[in-house]
Write an enzyme that holds these catalytic residues in place. Sequence first.
Site, short mmCIF file in Angstrom:
data_model
loop_
_atom_site.label_atom_id
_atom_site.label_comp_id
_atom_site.label_asym_id
_atom_site.label_seq_id
_atom_site.Cartn_x
_atom_site.Cartn_y
_atom_site.Cartn_z
N GLU A 177 0.83 -1.22 0.00
CA GLU A 177 0.00 0.00 0.00
C GLU A 177 0.86 1.26 0.00
O GLU A 177 0.66 2.16 0.83
CB GLU A 177 -0.94 0.00 1.21
CG GLU A 177 -1.98 -1.09 1.12
CD GLU A 177 -3.10 -0.95 2.16
OE1 GLU A 177 -2.87 -0.31 3.20
OE2 GLU A 177 -4.19 -1.47 1.92
N GLU A 375 -5.81 -8.21 -1.05
CA GLU A 375 -6.47 -7.99 0.25
C GLU A 375 -7.91 -7.58 -0.01
O GLU A 375 -8.16 -6.74 -0.88
CB GLU A 375 -5.83 -6.85 1.06
CG GLU A 375 -4.51 -7.17 1.69
CD GLU A 375 -3.96 -6.01 2.52
OE1 GLU A 375 -4.75 -5.22 3.06
OE2 GLU A 375 -2.73 -5.92 2.62
P1 P53 Z 1 -7.01 -2.77 9.50
C1 P53 Z 1 -6.29 1.86 5.36
C2 P53 Z 1 -7.18 1.69 4.31
C3 P53 Z 1 -7.21 0.50 3.61
C4 P53 Z 1 -6.35 -0.52 3.96
O1 P53 Z 1 -6.81 -2.74 7.92
C5 P53 Z 1 -5.46 -0.36 4.99
C6 P53 Z 1 -5.41 0.84 5.69
C7 P53 Z 1 -4.41 1.05 6.78
O2 P53 Z 1 -4.72 0.33 7.90
O3 P53 Z 1 -4.53 -1.28 5.35
C8 P53 Z 1 -4.51 -2.58 4.85
O4 P53 Z 1 -6.10 -3.81 10.03
C9 P53 Z 1 -3.16 -3.14 5.21
C10 P53 Z 1 -3.21 -4.22 6.24
C11 P53 Z 1 -4.38 -3.99 7.16
C12 P53 Z 1 -5.66 -4.11 6.35
O5 P53 Z 1 -5.66 -3.18 5.30
O6 P53 Z 1 -6.62 -1.42 9.91
O7 P53 Z 1 -2.41 -3.56 4.09
O8 P53 Z 1 -1.97 -4.30 6.89
O9 P53 Z 1 -4.41 -4.85 8.25
C13 P53 Z 1 -6.90 -3.91 7.17
O10 P53 Z 1 -8.43 -3.09 9.72
#
Ligand code: P53
Length: 477
Positions: A177, A375
Amino acid sequence: MAFRKDFLWGGAVAAHQLEGAWNIDGKGPSISDVMTAGDNKTHSLRRITDGVINGEDYPNHEAIDFYHHYKEDIALMAEMGFKAFRTSIAWTRIYPNGDDAEPNEKGLQFYDDMFDTMHKYGIEPIVTLAHFEMPYHLAKKYNGFTDRRCIDFFARYAETVFKRYKGKVHYWMTFNEINNQAANPDAHNLIQEGGVLLKHGDNAEEMMYQSSINELVASAKAVQIGHKIDKDNHIGCMIAMVPLYAATCNPEDFIEMTSANHKRYWYADVQVKGYVPEYMEAYWKRMHFNVTVSEEDRKQLSAGTVDYIGFSYYMSNTVAKGDRNPDFNFYEGKQTVKNPYLKVSDWGWPIDPLGLRYSLNYFYDRYHLPMMVVENGFGAYDKKESDGSVDDSYRIDYLREHIKAMRDAVTEDGVDLRGYTMWSPIDIVSASTGEMDKRYGFIYVNKNNAGEGDLSRSKKKSFDWYKNVIASNGENL
Ligand code: P53
């Protein structure tokens, strides 16, 4: 059949969010090891401490102790029929300080064993080189990627792991990201992405652009090194895809949307097309930002373009012409508005399956490269019943609708989609809030925000559902 026969179904995690063992077998502290726990219910945010301080709560230090549980956890993923498992290498297991002369053999051995375990079950590793895991020493001593020397520290780390895992790993991504920081150049995003520690009076946005350029050069160097070491390496970018819609059909909202998308997605333009886009150079000039991109940097960027687009997708956002920035200097952190057509999660993330179809089209139209959704998932408060079961039907609904949207993008729009690794097959520490209770998994982990629980693993309702999705190659949803 909608999805390719060799479609890579699986799940995704990141080292710092699940491994724990933060100081075991020679591992050094990373930036995530100095981040405290937040809590959504009390609106408390994660803090960045000045080193590891006694008495503070650092959820990543133990996480779910995957370091000592990876064999049983990967066996559970194999039981679901995983074809691929995306994780990252913790840079600090390999180079504890980042600028060490020699790599740490115990760290290298750990990932050898982990990748061997995956291959035992026919699971393809997909590996991120940097997922919010920069050595803390590099942040402290060099202020992270604001300092060009970090480009070479990263390149050397990349070379070490490309050599070591040659033949074991074929799918790589450089920076996780990489564009998230541009959405909101605050202290949290700057340290997570580039190891940049903000001081009072710093121009955070200007620093972000300089460290971003250095990260992009580091990424381009790693791509070239990886291709040289093994021509069968597929090396991708990893973009946080949060499509930005215009709030209305007012042309001013469309201009705002264009500006917003430029800011968020210029990284993909650099990584795929190999040059800094004109709109970004124009923006820096207008803002009087001093961003150094040397001729040599430009050569590296054009020689190190990626092979595929990896992206995360959780939500969309909506933008409207604001009055803060009369010159269309869109600022995402402040100017997004509520989309009346979408519901949001308990963390306020808009739920928008069609946005995934839109995103796949956006990338494919623009770049015409193979893609992987690396993801996508639903963070929620799960309730464990007294018999141990967890009915997470809302998670099934979320994933089902997103997989349908992917299917339509493949069958109706003809995009070239190679894989889907949902986030995250097992409950882990949240990146944004540091919570354990923001759960994404098919596998429940007995540990809560307070750190209580014996870390035991159990299957949620979604476990068998996903198993069936994979077995039917996405037909039975
Ligand atoms: P968490 C922001 C917006 C979209 C994805 O997020 C993001 C974030 C920053 O947190 O992060 C990604 O755990 C990231 C992972 C993360 C996952 O989304 O905050 O690549 O490390 O865990 C979900 O709910």
